[in-house]
Scaffold this motif. Structure first.
Motif, PDB file in Angstrom:
ATOM      1  N   ARG A   1       0.759  -1.234   0.033  1.00 35.04           N
ATOM      2  CA  ARG A   1      -0.119   0.077  -0.229  1.00 35.04           C
ATOM      3  C   ARG A   1       0.743   1.357  -0.079  1.00 35.04           C
ATOM      4  NH1 ARG A   1      -5.478   0.932   3.155  1.00 35.04           N
ATOM      5  NH2 ARG A   1      -6.008   2.722   2.417  1.00 35.04           N
ATOM      6  N   ASN A   2       0.620   2.368  -0.824  1.00 32.39           N
ATOM      7  CA  ASN A   2       1.350   3.345  -1.097  1.00 32.39           C
ATOM      8  C   ASN A   2       0.559   4.567  -0.153  1.00 32.39           C
ATOM      9  OD1 ASN A   2       2.212   6.013  -1.721  1.00 32.39           O
ATOM     10  ND2 ASN A   2       2.530   5.191  -4.010  1.00 32.39           N
ATOM     11  N   HIS A   3       1.142   4.679   1.001  1.00 29.99           N
ATOM     12  CA  HIS A   3       0.702   5.663   2.052  1.00 29.99           C
ATOM     13  C   HIS A   3       0.462   7.169   1.648  1.00 29.99           C
ATOM     14  CE1 HIS A   3       0.310   2.698   5.024  1.00 29.99           C
ATOM     15  NE2 HIS A   3       1.750   2.136   4.643  1.00 29.99           N
ATOM     16  N   PHE A   4       1.591   7.514   0.795  1.00 33.05           N
ATOM     17  CA  PHE A   4       1.584   8.754   0.127  1.00 33.05           C
ATOM     18  C   PHE A   4       0.300   8.879  -0.709  1.00 33.05           C
ATOM     19  CE2 PHE A   4       2.725  12.024  -3.055  1.00 33.05           C
ATOM     20  CZ  PHE A   4       2.858  13.073  -2.296  1.00 33.05           C
ATOM     21  N   TYR A   5       0.195   7.978  -1.623  1.00 29.57           N
ATOM     22  CA  TYR A   5      -1.036   8.012  -2.596  1.00 29.57           C
ATOM     23  C   TYR A   5      -2.311   8.165  -1.775  1.00 29.57           C
ATOM     24  CZ  TYR A   5      -4.454   6.255  -6.169  1.00 29.57           C
ATOM     25  OH  TYR A   5      -5.637   6.198  -7.086  1.00 29.57           O
ATOM     26  N   PHE A   6      -2.633   7.442  -0.756  1.00 26.05           N
ATOM     27  CA  PHE A   6      -3.552   7.317  -0.097  1.00 26.05           C
ATOM     28  C   PHE A   6      -3.850   8.794   0.716  1.00 26.05           C
ATOM     29  CE2 PHE A   6      -3.747   3.168  -1.243  1.00 26.05           C
ATOM     30  CZ  PHE A   6      -4.820   2.781  -1.787  1.00 26.05           C
ATOM     31  N   PHE A   7      -2.882   9.309   1.151  1.00 32.32           N
ATOM     32  CA  PHE A   7      -3.021  10.401   2.035  1.00 32.32           C
ATOM     33  C   PHE A   7      -3.435  11.376   1.060  1.00 32.32           C
ATOM     34  CE2 PHE A   7      -0.923  14.475   3.148  1.00 32.32           C
ATOM     35  CZ  PHE A   7      -1.308  14.757   4.031  1.00 32.32           C
ATOM     36  N   MET A   8      -2.766  11.673  -0.149  1.00 32.69           N
ATOM     37  CA  MET A   8      -3.154  12.767  -1.267  1.00 32.69           C
ATOM     38  C   MET A   8      -4.652  12.591  -1.684  1.00 32.69           C
ATOM     39  SD  MET A   8      -0.770  14.664  -1.330  1.00 32.69           S
ATOM     40  CE  MET A   8      -1.455  15.767  -2.610  1.00 32.69           C
ATOM     41  N   ARG A   9      -5.152  11.090  -1.595  1.00 33.62           N
ATOM     42  CA  ARG A   9      -6.413  10.670  -2.145  1.00 33.62           C
ATOM     43  C   ARG A   9      -7.443  11.421  -0.844  1.00 33.62           C
ATOM     44  NH1 ARG A   9      -8.655   4.923  -2.732  1.00 33.62           N
ATOM     45  NH2 ARG A   9     -10.711   5.481  -2.882  1.00 33.62           N
ATOM     46  N   VAL A  10      -7.189  11.252   0.362  1.00 27.04           N
ATOM     47  CA  VAL A  10      -8.204  11.604   1.308  1.00 27.04           C
ATOM     48  C   VAL A  10      -8.012  13.022   1.449  1.00 27.04           C
ATOM     49  CG1 VAL A  10      -8.207  11.735   3.730  1.00 27.04           C
ATOM     50  CG2 VAL A  10      -7.981   9.684   2.532  1.00 27.04           C
ATOM     51  N   LEU A  11      -7.008  13.940   1.101  1.00 29.02           N
ATOM     52  CA  LEU A  11      -6.793  15.160   1.136  1.00 29.02           C
ATOM     53  C   LEU A  11      -7.473  16.209   0.061  1.00 29.02           C
ATOM     54  CD1 LEU A  11      -5.189  17.203   2.735  1.00 29.02           C
ATOM     55  CD2 LEU A  11      -3.439  17.245   0.988  1.00 29.02           C
ATOM     56  N   VAL A  12      -7.345  15.404  -1.327  1.00 27.44           N
ATOM     57  CA  VAL A  12      -7.796  16.141  -2.299  1.00 27.44           C
ATOM     58  C   VAL A  12      -9.505  15.713  -2.617  1.00 27.44           C
ATOM     59  CG1 VAL A  12      -7.720  16.148  -4.828  1.00 27.44           C
ATOM     60  CG2 VAL A  12      -5.597  16.340  -3.238  1.00 27.44           C
ATOM     61  N   ARG A  13      -9.803  14.607  -2.140  1.00 26.23           N
ATOM     62  CA  ARG A  13     -11.140  14.057  -2.668  1.00 26.23           C
ATOM     63  C   ARG A  13     -12.456  14.941  -2.196  1.00 26.23           C
ATOM     64  NH1 ARG A  13     -13.170   8.073  -1.154  1.00 26.23           N
ATOM     65  NH2 ARG A  13     -12.534   7.488  -3.346  1.00 26.23           N
TER      66      ARG A  13
ATOM     67  N   ASN B   1       8.918  15.535 -10.369  1.00 22.95           N
ATOM     68  CA  ASN B   1       9.585  14.030 -10.460  1.00 22.95           C
ATOM     69  C   ASN B   1       9.178  13.457  -9.221  1.00 22.95           C
ATOM     70  OD1 ASN B   1      10.839  11.903 -10.999  1.00 22.95           O
ATOM     71  ND2 ASN B   1      12.912  12.801 -11.318  1.00 22.95           N
ATOM     72  N   TRP B   2       9.544  14.190  -8.092  1.00 24.28           N
ATOM     73  CA  TRP B   2       9.536  13.469  -6.775  1.00 24.28           C
ATOM     74  C   TRP B   2       7.910  13.127  -6.395  1.00 24.28           C
ATOM     75  CZ3 TRP B   2       6.281  14.991  -2.780  1.00 24.28           C
ATOM     76  CH2 TRP B   2       6.781  14.609  -1.392  1.00 24.28           C
ATOM     77  N   PHE B   3       7.001  14.050  -6.755  1.00 18.20           N
ATOM     78  CA  PHE B   3       5.725  14.002  -6.654  1.00 18.20           C
ATOM     79  C   PHE B   3       5.044  12.800  -7.491  1.00 18.20           C
ATOM     80  CE2 PHE B   3       1.157  15.040  -7.358  1.00 18.20           C
ATOM     81  CZ  PHE B   3       0.911  15.115  -5.906  1.00 18.20           C
ATOM     82  N   PHE B   4       5.322  12.817  -8.696  1.00 18.34           N
ATOM     83  CA  PHE B   4       4.826  11.617  -9.721  1.00 18.34           C
ATOM     84  C   PHE B   4       5.366  10.417  -9.280  1.00 18.34           C
ATOM     85  CE2 PHE B   4       3.836  15.274 -12.526  1.00 18.34           C
ATOM     86  CZ  PHE B   4       2.413  15.447 -12.026  1.00 18.34           C
ATOM     87  N   THR B   5       6.491  10.115  -8.983  1.00 19.82           N
ATOM     88  CA  THR B   5       7.289   8.733  -8.650  1.00 19.82           C
ATOM     89  C   THR B   5       6.627   8.465  -7.137  1.00 19.82           C
ATOM     90  OG1 THR B   5       9.299  10.115  -7.923  1.00 19.82           O
ATOM     91  CG2 THR B   5       9.265   9.293  -9.921  1.00 19.82           C
ATOM     92  N   LYS B   6       6.437   9.305  -6.216  1.00 23.78           N
ATOM     93  CA  LYS B   6       5.791   9.002  -5.084  1.00 23.78           C
ATOM     94  C   LYS B   6       4.270   8.450  -5.146  1.00 23.78           C
ATOM     95  CE  LYS B   6       9.047   9.897  -2.453  1.00 23.78           C
ATOM     96  NZ  LYS B   6       9.891   8.694  -1.838  1.00 23.78           N
ATOM     97  N   LEU B   7       3.588   8.943  -6.197  1.00 24.97           N
ATOM     98  CA  LEU B   7       2.338   8.327  -6.512  1.00 24.97           C
ATOM     99  C   LEU B   7       2.281   7.106  -7.053  1.00 24.97           C
ATOM    100  CD1 LEU B   7       0.319  11.725  -7.783  1.00 24.97           C
ATOM    101  CD2 LEU B   7       0.059  10.580  -5.405  1.00 24.97           C
TER     102      LEU B   7
END
Length: 87
Positions: A8-20, A81-87
């Motif tokens: 599970r990618n925690h950064f992905y799910f954090f951003m999703r909760v933040l943006v949704r 680059n940092w942002f997209f590779t973390k997602l």
């Protein structure tokens, strides 16, 4: 066939909760036929990119992590680059 455990990618799910909430309020989104996306396993979902928000809207609409492909120019700036590779 054995199932592989998906990390599970925690950064992905954090951003999703933040943006949704913002996108649901701004665009009053409704998803159709979402039950056709498998809950697990591989799939290909193609978007015709009506706007630059399409990847975000797809990512927050599904209840699983989405892997995206992007053109090389998106990765030229260090912060992107940092942002997209973390997602």
């Amino acid at each position: 066939m054995s199932k592989q455990k998906v990390k599970r990618n925690h950064f992905y799910f954090f951003m999703r909760v933040l943006v949704r909430p913002f996108f649901y309020l701004k665009y009053h989104m409704k998803y159709k036929n979402i039950e056709n996306v498998p809950a697990e396993g591989a799939y290909i979902l193609a978007s015709n990119h009506i706007s630059g928000t399409d990847p975000i809207l797809i990512g927050i609409g599904l209840n699983r992590q989405v892997k995206f492909m992007g053109k090389a120019e998106l990765f030229e700036k260090k912060i992107l680059n940092w942002f997209f590779t973390k997602l």
